[in-house]
Design an enzyme around this catalytic site. Sequence first.
Site, PDB file in Angstrom:
ATOM      1  N   TYR A  12      -2.206 -23.345  10.502  1.00 44.47           N
ATOM      2  CA  TYR A  12      -1.822 -22.992   9.127  1.00 44.47           C
ATOM      3  C   TYR A  12      -3.058 -22.603   8.320  1.00 44.47           C
ATOM      4  CZ  TYR A  12       0.423 -23.562   4.503  1.00 44.47           C
ATOM      5  OH  TYR A  12       0.916 -23.368   3.237  1.00 44.47           O
ATOM      6  N   ALA A  23       0.656 -15.887  -1.417  1.00 42.43           N
ATOM      7  CA  ALA A  23       0.769 -17.333  -1.584  1.00 42.43           C
ATOM      8  C   ALA A  23      -0.213 -17.977  -0.620  1.00 42.43           C
ATOM      9  CB  ALA A  23       2.193 -17.796  -1.274  1.00 42.43           C
ATOM     10  N   ARG A  44       7.094 -33.602   4.353  1.00 42.46           N
ATOM     11  CA  ARG A  44       6.096 -33.743   3.296  1.00 42.46           C
ATOM     12  C   ARG A  44       6.358 -35.029   2.520  1.00 42.46           C
ATOM     13  NH1 ARG A  44       5.434 -27.556   1.297  1.00 42.46           N
ATOM     14  NH2 ARG A  44       7.652 -27.489   1.724  1.00 42.46           N
ATOM     15  N   LYS A  46       0.845  -1.207   0.000  1.00 45.98           N
ATOM     16  CA  LYS A  46       0.000   0.000   0.000  1.00 45.98           C
ATOM     17  C   LYS A  46       0.878   1.254   0.000  1.00 45.98           C
ATOM     18  CE  LYS A  46      -3.316   2.254   3.117  1.00 45.98           C
ATOM     19  NZ  LYS A  46      -2.608   2.694   4.347  1.00 45.98           N
ATOM     20  N   THR A  68       3.018 -29.044  -4.244  1.00 48.21           N
ATOM     21  CA  THR A  68       4.034 -28.777  -5.258  1.00 48.21           C
ATOM     22  C   THR A  68       5.344 -29.409  -4.806  1.00 48.21           C
ATOM     23  OG1 THR A  68       2.934 -26.711  -5.822  1.00 48.21           O
ATOM     24  CG2 THR A  68       5.232 -26.907  -6.487  1.00 48.21           C
TER      25      THR A  68
HETATM   26  N1  UDP Z   1       2.206 -38.830   4.112  1.00 47.63           N
HETATM   27  C1  UDP Z   1       2.589 -40.142   4.249  1.00 47.63           C
HETATM   28  N2  UDP Z   1       3.861 -40.404   4.677  1.00 47.63           N
HETATM   29  C2  UDP Z   1       4.782 -39.445   4.960  1.00 47.63           C
HETATM   30  C3  UDP Z   1       4.386 -38.091   4.797  1.00 47.63           C
HETATM   31  C4  UDP Z   1       3.093 -37.815   4.380  1.00 47.63           C
HETATM   32  O1  UDP Z   1       1.800 -41.070   4.018  1.00 47.63           O
HETATM   33  O2  UDP Z   1       5.926 -39.776   5.346  1.00 47.63           O
HETATM   34  C5  UDP Z   1       0.846 -38.521   3.656  1.00 47.63           C
HETATM   35  C6  UDP Z   1       0.074 -37.518   4.509  1.00 47.63           C
HETATM   36  O3  UDP Z   1      -0.602 -38.160   5.563  1.00 47.63           O
HETATM   37  C7  UDP Z   1      -0.869 -36.902   3.488  1.00 47.63           C
HETATM   38  C8  UDP Z   1      -0.074 -36.948   2.174  1.00 47.63           C
HETATM   39  O4  UDP Z   1       0.955 -37.916   2.376  1.00 47.63           O
HETATM   40  O5  UDP Z   1      -2.034 -37.680   3.356  1.00 47.63           O
HETATM   41  C9  UDP Z   1       0.545 -35.612   1.794  1.00 47.63           C
HETATM   42  O6  UDP Z   1       1.218 -35.118   2.908  1.00 47.63           O
HETATM   43  P1  UDP Z   1       2.117 -33.821   2.894  1.00 47.63           P
HETATM   44  O7  UDP Z   1       2.732 -33.738   4.261  1.00 47.63           O
HETATM   45  O8  UDP Z   1       3.045 -33.859   1.754  1.00 47.63           O
HETATM   46  O9  UDP Z   1       1.179 -32.571   2.684  1.00 47.63           O
HETATM   47  P2  UDP Z   1      -0.399 -32.275   2.822  1.00 47.63           P
HETATM   48  O10 UDP Z   1      -0.925 -32.512   1.472  1.00 47.63           O
HETATM   49  O11 UDP Z   1      -1.019 -33.213   3.839  1.00 47.63           O
HETATM   50  O12 UDP Z   1      -0.428 -30.875   3.254  1.00 47.63           O
END
Ligand code: UDP
Length: 316
Positions: A148, A117, A189, A108, A178
């Site tokens: 979050y 994002a 993740r 602003k 991503t």
């Molecule tokens: N997940 C899994 N094993 C792992 C990490 C994640 O089975 O070691 C699963 C998690 O429970 C979810 C999906 O993979 O259903 C994607 O998880 P992520 O943490 O990448 O991000 P989210 O989409 O849940 O924000």
Amino acid sequence: MERVRAVVTGGAGFLGSHLCDRLLAEGMEVVCIDNLLTGSLANVEHLFGVDGFTFEKYDVTNYIHVPGEVDFVLHFASPASPIDYLELPIETLKVGSLGTHKALGLAKAKGARFLLASTSEVYGDPLTHPQPESYWGNVNPVGPRGVYDEAKRFSEAMTMAYQRFHGVSTRIVRIFNTFGPRMRPRDGRVVPAFISQVLAGEPLTVFGDGSQTRSFCYVDDEIEGIVRVLFSEIGDPVNIGNPAEMTVLQFAETIRRLVGNHVPIEFRPLPVDDPKVRQPDITLARTRLGWEPRVPLEEGLRRTIGYFRERRARQA
Ligand code: UDP
């Protein structure tokens, strides 16, 4: 002629650093701000010394002072993996709320365009499938992921208020899962987790029975979509993600096959409020921006596996 100047908060993170690369390639000056809580200097060290790039280690939940003109403010600062925001709940809430407020204030003051994002997490554990931008979501505000999800929902509300009340030009990208180079191997993740586990010869940790679904977008496609939203005239949220959906179990099998290491699968409890399905409806991006993902999943995974292999080799 003055160069276009962009401020990227969270610029040393996974997406933020790829965005810095892209904006510099567009000929912009880039001010990268990051407190390195979950970001890493290693993600931007190749940019030190590049004409037009500056880095500032700073926590954007405090007043952001950037001297000179600014054309774009892109707010990418936030812990973004479930284990990060479970470990850093207050920081996550603060950067989504206070940080968004400060970044909007900067836009602003400078008359800059602001891009937020946002995330598919605003849809929570969705009852509508796939998720169009018009879906309001199904979020548990008091669950562990609420820190979050609600921070991002608040940041969207704040962004729309600055657009409507202050007339700031704002854009909102809802980013779906991503992946790509520069993710932290142990950020929890699923993509870095599975790749790191298979490369180390460890069992794959599948949460729940692995029937939950996700749709994975390669980082280059995601960045292209984000840049198109930035330059578009769409002031409402836009989903950017890859609609190719699969179960977590199918994903585990894909990684095992691509790495060529048939490690066992170990089932672990499903995290609280883990969304059962997720797939972006990208009709808006397709029709208004002519954008859709181009990199096939396996091609993106090969590049990412290559990155993690090199990283392991460097650290060995
Ligand atoms: N997940 C899994 N094993 C792992 C990490 C994640 O089975 O070691 C699963 C998690 O429970 C979810 C999906 O993979 O259903 C994607 O998880 P992520 O943490 O990448 O991000 P989210 O989409 O849940 O924000």
